[in-house]
Design an enzyme around this catalytic site. Sequence first.
Site, PDB file in Angstrom:
ATOM      1  CE  LYS A  37      -3.450   5.210  -1.736  1.00 61.16           C
ATOM      2  NZ  LYS A  37      -4.423   5.819  -2.621  1.00 61.16           N
ATOM      3  CE1 TYR A  54      -3.766   2.307   0.447  1.00 61.68           C
ATOM      4  CE2 TYR A  54      -2.380   3.517   2.420  1.00 61.68           C
ATOM      5  CZ  TYR A  54      -3.735   3.394   1.460  1.00 61.68           C
ATOM      6  OH  TYR A  54      -4.460   4.408   1.471  1.00 61.68           O
TER       7      TYR A  54
END
Length: 363
Positions: free
Chosen positions: A248, A244
């Site tokens: 990002k 993740y």
Amino acid sequence: MALVVQRLSDLISLSISHIALNPILTASLLWVLTKGPPHIRERLFSRFASLRDPRRHGQIVKALKWFLAIGLTKNINKQLSNMSLNAWRLKSERNRWIWSQEIAVVTGGCGGIGELVVKRLVTKGVKVAVLDIHGLSGGLQGYSNVHFFSCDVTDPAAVKSTAERIRATLGSPTILINNAGIVQAHSILDTSDEWLRKIFDVNLLSNWYTVKAFLPDMIAKNKGHVVTVASTASFSGIGLMADYCSTKAGVLAFHEALNQELKHRYNAPKILTTSVHPNWIRTPLIEPFEKALVAAGNPLLEPEDVADAIVRQIESCSGAQIFLPENANRSALLRGLPSWAQETLRSGVSKKILPSAPEYKSG
Ligand SMILES: *[C@@H]1O[C@H](CO)[C@@H](O)[C@H](O)[C@H]1NC(C)=O
Ligand SMILES: *[C@@H]1O[C@H](CO)[C@@H](O)[C@H](O)[C@H]1NC(C)=O
């Protein structure tokens, strides 16, 4: 105890920035104390005896000058940041935006933050094309300005053909909100190859596909607004969230580069860009450690807070980098700290996430 200290320090920094660092207040006070009309000064001096002592008066004036200087610097920085993210424009773009004529594309618009953004935009009269693999949720049925397009944003051909259908039926979009995102807590060793591809496809690569599909029309008009939903995870690698955080961090780099190309390559500096960096949002993912977060003084955001901030920014007809809550802008400073401080801060967050994923078992 930690919570009390955190709240106190928040309160103190809030009042410092609202009162002591408000240049209008400090400048007025400074003027009254040094050059103000004698009758006002007399009244002040009789109320506050210490002001009559020339030494105390001198100290107070000196402190006020410092607060004024810091307050001015903060405000100037804020304005410069705003201008720099808007191609140094002085004039607002507001007169070029008529909400009833704008068309927005929202990826992942069938649930969560995306759905809330869609609702707020249609309420303003904007026509919204919702791109999602999940069907239109009950909450979005019945809005005549919501147009659902079943589209897997991880498939470049599907995004391209959907963009053609949107142009043919609605017109060319001026607002693109790259919101689709997925998240799961698991260790690097527990990450399946399938999930790894999927999270990079959804959270990161889809941004290329949608921008390639919708940006050319915006460039032709030198008008548009591209919103990238990133995270404070853009600025740090956290245990159990390697995939993740990588997506990002990647999407922030994509966003920054897009902004540069708009100015220097496509000659379209009036296309607005906004990156949004929410901290902890109340979602099922964080349920296992929600209590620990709150106890450590991390206020949880509601999905509504994020949707409100996105739509407010679109309404302002200006680009920005938004941190939610505002003081989460600290996360961007992390990499400037010495390694020991960085590691301590990262460990603090990683440890909170540990309970939400299974333990590592060798063999
Ligand atoms: C940023 O600048 C734009 C003009 O480009 C203005 O419309 C907007 O209100 C400003 N935002 C803030 C927070 O000052
Ligand atoms: C971060 O946001 C706060 C408002 O919460 C502001 O006072 C501060 O100047 C910002 N810091 C930076 C580095 O932009």
